[in-house]
Design a protein around this motif. Structure first.
Motif: not given
Ligand SMILES: [Zn+2]
Length: 281
Positions: A95-105
Motif C-alpha cells: 500500500g502506501c509508502a513509508p514517510l521520509a523521517l525528516e518529514t515526520a515531525g
C-alpha cells in the motif's frame, strides 16, 4: 450510541468493517478496519497496535487467505497493527509508502508510525486482485504526503482523506492544503457510488459531499484572507476569529489547518509573513 467495537459489520458483499477501540477527539469512535473480499481478503487500515483489535481482525478473517494488509497512510491510528498482524497470519504489507523521517515531525492529530515497512508500495492506479476484482490505489496526498485511497467495486475506501464525521486535519509540513484540494478535485471527477472512511459513517452521496468539503475549504480561505487583510495577525488570533467556540482539544489542529492555508496563499503570492504575523501581500 453503542459503538460496535470488535464486531464485524458486513456493509455489502465483499466489504466488512471492524471498529478499533481507540476513540478520541481526532478518531471519533475509533479507527475502522475494512475487510475486502469473501474467498480471499485484503485488510485495509489494520489500525493501532491493540492486541484485542488484532484478535478481532484475526477472528473476522476466519482462516481465509489474506492477499494483502494495506494502509492508507502511516498515522499511528492506522498502520502500527500491520506488522504484528502480518507476523500472525503471514501476509504481505502492501500500500502506501513509508514517510521520509525528516518529514515526520510532531503532529497535532496523530504521530507518524516510523516502524511502518511495506513489502510493496502501490503507485497511483496500481491494483491488486481480490476475488477476481481489482482493488486499485488512488493517490490522494494532502492529509499526509503518502495518503492512498482504495477503490473496489464502485466503493472508495477513503482513509482520512474524506471522513464521515469531521473535516480532515491538514497539518504542515507533511500536510499540504494545495495537494489536499487537488486530491478532493480528483475524487470529484470519479464516479464512486459510496465512500467508506476510516472514521465515521459511510458517505452515500460522494460527489455532493466532496463539493461541500471543497466549498468549506474555499470559504475558510476567504475568511483567512479577510482577517489578515484587516490587520497583521498571528495564527492564534486567526483561529480565535475563524473558529468561535472551538473545542480546546482541537485548537492546535485548527492552527495547523490555518497554517496550511497561509502557506498555500503565500505560494500563490496572496499573503506574506514577517515571522509570526501574516498580512495580505
Ligand atoms: Zn491520519
Amino acid at each position: 450510541m453503542d459503538a460496535p467495537y470488535a464486531k464485524l459489520e458486513q456493509l455489502e458483499p465483499g466489504i466488512g468493517r471492524l471498529l478499533a477501540h481507540n476513540p478520541s477527539a481526532f478518531t471519533y469512535f475509533g479507527t475502522q478496519t475494512y475487510l475486502i473480499g469473501e474467498r480471499e481478503l485484503a485488510i485495509i487500515d489494520p489500525g493501532p497496535d491493540l492486541p484485542e483489535h488484532i484478535d478481532a481482525i484475526e477472528a473476522a478473517i476466519g482462516g481465509r487467505p489474506v492477499t494483502a494488509i494495506m494502509c492508507t497512510h502511516t498515522h499511528r491510528d492506522h498502520s502500527p497493527a500491520a506488522k504484528p498482524l502480518a507476523a500472525r497470519i503471514g501476509a504481505p504489507i502492501v500500500g502506501c509508502a513509508p514517510l521520509a523521517l525528516e518529514t515526520a515531525g510532531p503532529r497535532a492529530d496523530a504521530a507518524f508510525d516510523g516502524d511502518y515497512a511495506p513489502d510493496r508500495v502501490l503507485a497511483d492506479g496500481e491494483a491488486i486482485v481480490i476475488d477476481g476484482q481489482n482493488l486499485v490505489a488512488v493517490a490522494t496526498p494532502g492529509h499526509t504526503s503518502n495518503h492512498l485511497c482504495f477503490a473496489y467495486q464502485g466503493a472508495l475506501l477513503t482513509g482520512d482523506h474524506v471522513m464521515g464525521w469531521s473535516t480532515t486535519v491538514v497539518f504542515p509540513p507533511d500536510g499540504d492544503m494545495a495537494a489536499y484540494m487537488a486530491s478532493l478535485d480528483k475524487l470529484r471527477q470519479r464516479d464512486d457510488r459510496i465512500y467508506y472512511p476510516a472514521h465515521g459513517p459511510a458517505v452515500t452521496k460522494p460527489e455532493q459531499y466532496v463539493r461541500g468539503l471543497m466549498g468549506h475549504r474555499m470559504q475558510r480561505e476567504r475568511q483567512i484572507l479577510k482577517l489578515v487583510g484587516e490587520q497583521p495577525r498571528g495564527i492564534p488570533d486567526i483561529v480565535a476569529n475563524a473558529y468561535p467556540g472551538l473545542d480546546s482539544r482541537l485548537v492546535t489542529a485548527a492552527g495547523g489547518s490555518v497554517f496550511a492555508h497561509l502557506l498555500d496563499l503565500e505560494r500563490r503570492g496572496l499573503v506574506q509573513s514577517d515571522g509570526d504575523r501574516w498580512t495580505t501581500a
